[in-house]
Every structure is written in C-alpha cells, then in structure tokens.
Design an enzyme around this catalytic site. Structure first.
Site, PDB file in Angstrom:
ATOM      1  N   HIS A  63      80.375  99.180  66.083  1.00 46.53           N
ATOM      2  CA  HIS A  63      80.977  98.266  65.098  1.00 46.53           C
ATOM      3  C   HIS A  63      80.710  98.733  63.679  1.00 46.53           C
ATOM      4  O   HIS A  63      79.629  99.195  63.352  1.00 46.53           O
ATOM      5  CB  HIS A  63      80.575  96.816  65.344  1.00 46.53           C
ATOM      6  CG  HIS A  63      79.160  96.410  65.058  1.00 46.53           C
ATOM      7  ND1 HIS A  63      78.749  95.943  63.835  1.00 46.53           N
ATOM      8  CD2 HIS A  63      78.062  96.360  65.854  1.00 46.53           C
ATOM      9  CE1 HIS A  63      77.467  95.616  63.884  1.00 46.53           C
ATOM     10  NE2 HIS A  63      77.016  95.866  65.094  1.00 46.53           N
ATOM     11  N   ASP A 165      72.312  98.594  61.440  1.00 46.66           N
ATOM     12  CA  ASP A 165      73.169  97.791  62.335  1.00 46.66           C
ATOM     13  C   ASP A 165      74.537  97.634  61.683  1.00 46.66           C
ATOM     14  O   ASP A 165      74.682  96.828  60.775  1.00 46.66           O
ATOM     15  CB  ASP A 165      72.497  96.444  62.571  1.00 46.66           C
ATOM     16  CG  ASP A 165      73.275  95.536  63.498  1.00 46.66           C
ATOM     17  OD1 ASP A 165      74.233  96.006  64.132  1.00 46.66           O
ATOM     18  OD2 ASP A 165      72.923  94.341  63.574  1.00 46.66           O
ATOM     19  N   GLU A 195      82.146  92.412  64.728  1.00 44.78           N
ATOM     20  CA  GLU A 195      81.167  92.260  65.820  1.00 44.78           C
ATOM     21  C   GLU A 195      80.152  91.183  65.483  1.00 44.78           C
ATOM     22  O   GLU A 195      79.760  90.382  66.335  1.00 44.78           O
ATOM     23  CB  GLU A 195      80.446  93.598  66.073  1.00 44.78           C
ATOM     24  CG  GLU A 195      79.551  93.609  67.317  1.00 44.78           C
ATOM     25  CD  GLU A 195      78.118  93.158  67.081  1.00 44.78           C
ATOM     26  OE1 GLU A 195      77.384  93.011  68.064  1.00 44.78           O
ATOM     27  OE2 GLU A 195      77.711  92.924  65.918  1.00 44.78           O
ATOM     28  N   GLU A 196      79.725  91.181  64.227  1.00 39.18           N
ATOM     29  CA  GLU A 196      78.618  90.287  63.824  1.00 39.18           C
ATOM     30  C   GLU A 196      78.998  88.810  63.859  1.00 39.18           C
ATOM     31  O   GLU A 196      78.141  87.953  63.746  1.00 39.18           O
ATOM     32  CB  GLU A 196      78.121  90.664  62.416  1.00 39.18           C
ATOM     33  CG  GLU A 196      77.482  92.054  62.318  1.00 39.18           C
ATOM     34  CD  GLU A 196      76.121  92.153  62.990  1.00 39.18           C
ATOM     35  OE1 GLU A 196      75.629  91.138  63.520  1.00 39.18           O
ATOM     36  OE2 GLU A 196      75.553  93.266  62.979  1.00 39.18           O
ATOM     37  N   ASP A 218      74.907 100.639  69.744  1.00 38.55           N
ATOM     38  CA  ASP A 218      74.440  99.681  68.736  1.00 38.55           C
ATOM     39  C   ASP A 218      72.917  99.783  68.641  1.00 38.55           C
ATOM     40  O   ASP A 218      72.285 100.470  69.446  1.00 38.55           O
ATOM     41  CB  ASP A 218      74.875  98.260  69.139  1.00 38.55           C
ATOM     42  CG  ASP A 218      75.031  97.319  67.943  1.00 38.55           C
ATOM     43  OD1 ASP A 218      74.397  97.553  66.889  1.00 38.55           O
ATOM     44  OD2 ASP A 218      75.784  96.333  68.069  1.00 38.55           O
ATOM     45  N   HIS A 304      68.459  93.336  61.202  1.00 35.77           N
ATOM     46  CA  HIS A 304      69.051  92.327  60.298  1.00 35.77           C
ATOM     47  C   HIS A 304      68.173  92.053  59.082  1.00 35.77           C
ATOM     48  O   HIS A 304      68.361  91.044  58.398  1.00 35.77           O
ATOM     49  CB  HIS A 304      69.405  91.021  61.013  1.00 35.77           C
ATOM     50  CG  HIS A 304      70.694  91.099  61.776  1.00 35.77           C
ATOM     51  ND1 HIS A 304      71.523  90.031  61.983  1.00 35.77           N
ATOM     52  CD2 HIS A 304      71.315  92.147  62.373  1.00 35.77           C
ATOM     53  CE1 HIS A 304      72.586  90.419  62.683  1.00 35.77           C
ATOM     54  NE2 HIS A 304      72.471  91.701  62.936  1.00 35.77           N
TER      55      HIS A 304
HETATM   56 CO    CO Z   1      73.847  92.881  64.094  1.00 32.06          CO
HETATM   57 ZN    ZN Z   2      75.059  95.456  65.763  1.00 32.33          ZN
END
Ligand code: CO
Ligand code: ZN
Length: 332
Positions: A63, A165, A195-196, A218, A304
């Site tokens: 992603h 990420d 995606e998030e 990922d 994150h």
């Molecule tokens: Co993420």
């Molecule tokens: Zn991710």
C-alpha cells in the site's frame, strides 16, 4: 544487492495520505515504468504494473497510502481541528510538526488539561502560524489532510523514520520489479490506495486482476524491545513470513512454499503470528471464490509512530525472498 538509501528516503518523504495518493503514485510510476510491460491506474487510484510471464497470475500488493490528519474545523483565530485518517495515537501526535500537500507546516498541541491520561484527538489542535480564520482559509480547507513532516535518518544497521508503513513495502516491490529480468509467472504489482482506512484499494484491484495467488508486503511489529508483549519477531532476524493477523490466516501450502524458498536460498526468516492489525492480504484472499494468499512482512519497531525503525538487512532479505518466490514454480 545493495541497500538503496535514496529510493527509501524518497519513498518515505513523498506526500500520499489515504485517498490522496497522486504524488506518491507519480513517483512510484517513474521508478518502475522502464521495468514493466504495462502500467495502469484503476478508478480508485491503484497503480497496477504488469510483468508478463506464462505461469501463475500473481498479485503482489504494497500500500502506498499513509496515515494523516483531516481538517474538520477552522476557528476564528485560525486554529485547526481534525480527525484521524488511519490509526493515530494522541500521545504520539502531541507536539509533532505536520505538513500539508501545499507545503504549509503546522504544529500540534493540546488545550490545557489537568490529567494527561485524558489526552484525546478531540482536545488537540493544529497551529499553522496565522492570525485568524481568513488567513487560515487561504492556506487550508476543510477536508485537507496533513501528514507527519518528513524526517529520515539511517545508520549501517537501521532506518529511523516515519512512514515505513508501508513505503518499505513499496520499496521491496520496486526492487523486485527491477530485479526480475525474465518473469516465469505473470506478475501484477499493485501499489494500493486506502489500506489504512480498511484495505479498500486491495479489494477493488484484486477483483480486477483476478489473481491465482496473492502476496501482500507490509510492516509487522516486533517483540524485541524492553518489556515488549511476547511476539516472536525481532529486528535483524530476517524477513517475516506471515501465518496470521486479524485479517487473514495465510494459505498453508503457499506459506510452506515460502518457507522452503527461504531455506533453499539461505534467506534468514521468521514466522509471524500477529495478534492485531490487518494487511491487504485480508482483502485479496476473500476475492470472488477465494485466492490463496500469503504475506511477507518487514519487522518494524514502533509502527504508526514518527520513529518507525527497521533493519536494512531484513529489508534486503525481504526483497530476496520476494524475488525467489516470484521466480519459483508454485504448486498448491
Ligand atoms: Co499501517
Ligand atoms: Zn501498512
């Protein structure tokens, strides 16, 4: 294969929060267009790059969107209120710099609160250095999204940055695209959107591609920091082969095949059982009547946060595993 610091730094510092992936899509397209047979963008914004081969149709998903903050209100003094786009902790957000697509920088702070445990996104605000609402409105609109201001560092061992990420997954996919000369299988590399916010781009692109096999790339977490929750994944222990997360139990025969590929090629690997979170693999494997799907994960500390940390060696091992896997004859 050498670690490509320039590619990694450019990937993690290019703007592209969920639903606003234009800049990062243009950047990735430029990196790969000389190495693929066909490239297209679907109606949701997924970038789909095909390397033609005669074997199985394989969809590889990474992603390209990133988490951010969407402006919900501008007050009379020009302070901005916001909601999260993807998983954002108020404790990580506190006193960070953010940047909008137009380059405007702001800082995030909080109303006076007695008790820090009451810190919530709803009592925080963004100060973009203006005097009033009108000045603010010349720079930002309701619905605009800002991201953590780019910041990149690396040493010989690890990278510390925001947005590994999943720009590290994009890195792994791009390096595989460049590394595979005569594809044995029919490869569809998809750089997915949104995606998030719920694996949305993977869902529509998998429907379009109709793959025989799916592979998501990922980040995953790590269990190797002080008093970390038990999790048998650590930095510099190799690439991670996913067994499960909250969105999927990976296909057992595909997983076994991935393990054999790693073993036969002396690629260090570890098995990943993630007790939370999801990946594009979750959307891909539920396409139509079901698609055997697996995932390669890059062990990452502090996911994150603004200081996500991964090992350069694990990243290179992930590229190696992906290339060997895509060049293999996969019988399930
Ligand atoms: Co993420
Ligand atoms: Zn991710």
């Amino acid at each position: 294969m050498k670690f490509n610091s320039q590619l990694m730094e450019e990937l993690v510092t290019t703007y592209g929060p969920s639903g606003n992936e234009d800049n990062i899509r243009i950047y990735i397209k430029e990196q790969i267009e000389d190495y693929v047979d066909k490239i297209e963008v679907d109606s949701l914004g997924n970038l789909i790059a095909r390397k033609k081969g005669n074997g199985k149709k394989i969809m590889i998903a990474a992603h390209m969107d990133q988490i951010g903050l969407m402006i919900t209100d501008i007050d009379k003094d020009g302070f901005l209120r916001f909601t999260n786009v993807g998983g954002i902790s108020p404790y990580i957000l506190m006193s960070q710099k953010v940047i909008f697509e137009n380059g405007r920088v702001g800082v995030v702070y909080v109303e006076p609160i007695e008790d820090i445990s009451k810190l919530k996104l709803s009592n925080m605000f963004i100060d973009i250095g203006v005097n009033n609402k009108e000045e603010a409105e010349n720079l930002v609109n309701i619905g605009d999204i800002c991201i953590y201001k780019p910041d990149y560092s690396e040493n010989d061992n690890v990278i510390h940055t925001r947005y590994l990420d999943d720009r590290v997954g994009c890195y792994v996919a791009i390096e595989a695209i460049k590394g595979i000369k005569n594809p044995k299988n029919d490869l569809y590399f998809v750089f997915t959107v949104q995606e998030e916010v719920g694996l949305r781009g993977a869902k529509t692109s998998a429907f379009k591609v109709e793959p025989d096999i799916g592979i998501a790339i990922d980040v995953t977490g790590s269990g190797d920091t002080p008093k970390a929750k038990t999790f048998a994944v650590g930095l510099n222990e190799g690439t991670a082969i996913k067994i499960k997360d909250n969105s999927i139990i990976t296909h057992p025969k595909l997983r076994e095949h991935m393990v054999n590929i790693a073993r036969n090629n002396d690629i260090p690997y570890q098995m990943e059982v993630l007790e939370h979170g999801g990946t594009d693999s979750g959307a891909i494997h539920l396409t139509k009547e079901g698609v055997p799907t697996g995932a390669i994960s890059i062990p990452t500390r502090y996911v994150h946060s603004t200081i996500e940390t991964a090992s350069k060696k694990d990243i290179l091992d992930s590229v190696k595993l992906l290339i060997k896997l895509l060049e293999s004859d996969i019988q399930l």
